[in-house]
Scaffold this motif. Structure first.
Motif, PDB file in Angstrom:
ATOM      1  N   SER A   4       0.824  -1.198   0.000  1.00 47.27           N
ATOM      2  CA  SER A   4       0.000   0.000   0.000  1.00 47.27           C
ATOM      3  C   SER A   4       0.867   1.260   0.000  1.00 47.27           C
ATOM      4  CB  SER A   4      -0.898   0.021   1.235  1.00 47.27           C
ATOM      5  OG  SER A   4      -1.558   1.272   1.354  1.00 47.27           O
ATOM      6  N   PRO A   5       0.533   2.241  -0.853  1.00 44.94           N
ATOM      7  CA  PRO A   5       1.279   3.501  -0.809  1.00 44.94           C
ATOM      8  C   PRO A   5       1.128   4.221   0.523  1.00 44.94           C
ATOM      9  CG  PRO A   5      -0.700   3.713  -2.166  1.00 44.94           C
ATOM     10  CD  PRO A   5      -0.535   2.249  -1.865  1.00 44.94           C
ATOM     11  N   ILE A   6       0.033   3.974   1.216  1.00 43.68           N
ATOM     12  CA  ILE A   6      -0.178   4.573   2.536  1.00 43.68           C
ATOM     13  C   ILE A   6       0.867   4.047   3.517  1.00 43.68           C
ATOM     14  CG2 ILE A   6      -1.777   4.757   4.479  1.00 43.68           C
ATOM     15  CD1 ILE A   6      -4.070   4.566   2.460  1.00 43.68           C
ATOM     16  N   LEU A   7       1.085   2.737   3.530  1.00 38.89           N
ATOM     17  CA  LEU A   7       2.062   2.141   4.442  1.00 38.89           C
ATOM     18  C   LEU A   7       3.484   2.510   4.047  1.00 38.89           C
ATOM     19  CD1 LEU A   7       0.523  -1.387   5.062  1.00 38.89           C
ATOM     20  CD2 LEU A   7       0.497   0.601   6.577  1.00 38.89           C
ATOM     21  N   ALA A   8       3.745   2.577   2.734  1.00 39.01           N
ATOM     22  CA  ALA A   8       5.080   2.978   2.291  1.00 39.01           C
ATOM     23  C   ALA A   8       5.411   4.373   2.810  1.00 39.01           C
ATOM     24  CB  ALA A   8       5.157   2.943   0.766  1.00 39.01           C
ATOM     25  N   ASP A   9       4.438   5.272   2.761  1.00 40.53           N
ATOM     26  CA  ASP A   9       4.643   6.636   3.240  1.00 40.53           C
ATOM     27  C   ASP A   9       4.765   6.689   4.759  1.00 40.53           C
ATOM     28  OD1 ASP A   9       4.722   9.547   2.975  1.00 40.53           O
ATOM     29  OD2 ASP A   9       2.675   9.522   3.751  1.00 40.53           O
ATOM     30  N   LEU A  10       3.910   5.954   5.466  1.00 38.72           N
ATOM     31  CA  LEU A  10       3.956   5.970   6.931  1.00 38.72           C
ATOM     32  C   LEU A  10       5.263   5.385   7.456  1.00 38.72           C
ATOM     33  CD1 LEU A  10       0.292   4.916   7.821  1.00 38.72           C
ATOM     34  CD2 LEU A  10       1.316   7.198   8.028  1.00 38.72           C
TER      35      LEU A  10
END
Length: 409
Positions: A311-317
């Motif tokens: 997920s791009p969300i997890l990559a960013d977090l």
């Protein structure tokens, strides 16, 4: 977190064929309109309660906690959802959105089969045609789920190209959507893909973390010290993590460490030097790639965690330091599965058993006054053949052979 271009830091966005642009824009507007409509939100909540069975409990594992000798272990029981996994949370929301948009047909991709089951269930309930793309290798590993998808009226399409796993199933689903976007809704199962899918899937899944917040306060008077979730694409992790981003709680994602660190032996996107920024399948994130940028083969004992991206969300977090990523090897996963089953009478999915493995490992080093929550994202009924094989259970193998012999005689 998401900017106006649908990005999370450098990740996310929409990198899709021009033929899908109008369809993607239609979906984005329909999603935004639906989330601003109190009647739609009420309908989602009603279906979550009266069809899926929410809220799911937060279970204290007193015997397992005593056996480990460290922190108190609590499990968020997404395995008790209708269909046996967290997937139903997102599928109910997207299924109702498809109906709202006037689509007659739903397509989906699936790895472990839990998203396929959930999509088939909701399609039957809402009167939608349903086609499920699934890697041929995953079909072999998860055939009980395939059987039930078919009984629910879904068409299951085996994908034999590439590694014949989730990545390839997603590619085929995108091709279908490109050809049939006028009457077809693409129901993505994880928080990946083009905008608005990462935000949408994570939003529907956030009911998990919202419930944990309330349940933790009610049951032990404070928020947990740590929360663990397995990470394949990332929907169950986003669902339990996002409501805690502004709280003093450590969020720990657990990847598939597989057999070893060698290429093709695992599905780690963070705990490896083999993953880097890339654009594929409609969005930007960390992908396992070779030096030429080709997506690498993956391995996990669990069919649901062997996705090549995240997920791009997890990559960013993770890049911001808001989520810590660790991993669990196949052997450790099986040990954790057995420990939970024998001490608490709970049969977890092999995906969830990755989170359990890391949680038990770290709980042993914590104080008994501390509390951890592990997201049991699914139940292990679907994994019976893989578990029996991993445990080399000869009586089970003998039973299967005997049953087949009797049926063919």
């Amino acid at each position: 977190m998401m900017n106006q271009d649908g990005q999370f830091g450098q990740y996310g966005g929409s990198y899709i064929p021009e033929i899908l642009f109008n369809s993607q824009q239609e979906l984005l507007k329909a999603y935004q309109d639906a989330m601003a409509d109190p009647a739609f939100i009420a309908e989602v909540k009603d279906q979550l309660q009266h069809y899926s069975g929410r809220p799911t409990p937060l279970t204290h594992c007193s015997r397992l906690s005593a056996a480990i000798g460290g922190a108190q272990i609590y499990l968020k029981r997404e395995d008790l959802n209708h269909s046996g996994a967290h997937k139903m949370n997102n599928v109910i929301g997207q299924g109702l959105l498809a109906k709202r948009m006037g689509k007659r047909r739903v397509i989906a991709e699936t790895g472990a089969g839990q998203h396929g089951i959930a999509s088939a269930l909701v399609s039957a309930r809402l009167g939608l045609d349903c086609t499920i793309y699934m890697g041929a290798h995953d079909i072999e590993r998860q055939y009980p789920n395939v059987f039930w998808m078919k009984q629910l009226g879904a068409t299951v399409v085996p994908v034999k190209e590439g590694s014949a796993t989730l990545k390839d199933a997603l590619d085929e689903a995108l091709r279908d959507w490109s050809s049939n976007y006028a009457d077809t809704y693409y129901l993505i199962g994880t928080s990946c893909g083009c905008t608005p899918y990462p935000e949408m899937v994570s939003g529907f899944q956030s009911v998990i973390g919202e419930e944990v917040k309330e349940q933790a306060i009610n049951q032990f008077g404070t928020l947990p010290d740590k929360i663990y979730a397995c990470v394949g694409g990332g929907s169950n992790a986003c669902g339990i993590f996002l409501p805690f981003l502004n709280e003093d709680v450590e969020l720990v994602g657990v990847e598939a460490g597989g057999r070893s660190d060698a290429p093709g032996d695992h599905a780690m996107r963070f705990n490896t030097d083999q993953a880097r920024f890339g654009i594929a399948q409609g969005f930007a994130t960390k992908f396992l790639q070779d030096e030429q940028g080709q997506l690498q083969p993956t391995h996990s004992i669990s069919a649901g965690l062997d996705y090549v991206g995240v997920s791009p969300i997890l990559a960013d977090l993770e890049e911001q330091g808001k989520v810590r990523m660790t991993q669990a090897r196949d052997t450790e996963v099986m040990q954790a599965f057995q420990q939970l089953a024998s001490n608490e009478g709970i049969i977890a999915a092999l995906e969830s058993s990755h989170a359990i493995a890391a949680g038990l490992r770290e709980a042993a080093e914590m104080d008994p006054s501390q509390k951890i929550v592990i997201n049991v994202s699914g139940r292990g009924d679907k994994d019976i053949f893989n578990i029996a094989k991993a445990l080399q259970d000869e009586p089970f193998n003998d039973f299967i052979q005997s049953y087949l012999t009797q049926e063919n005689s």
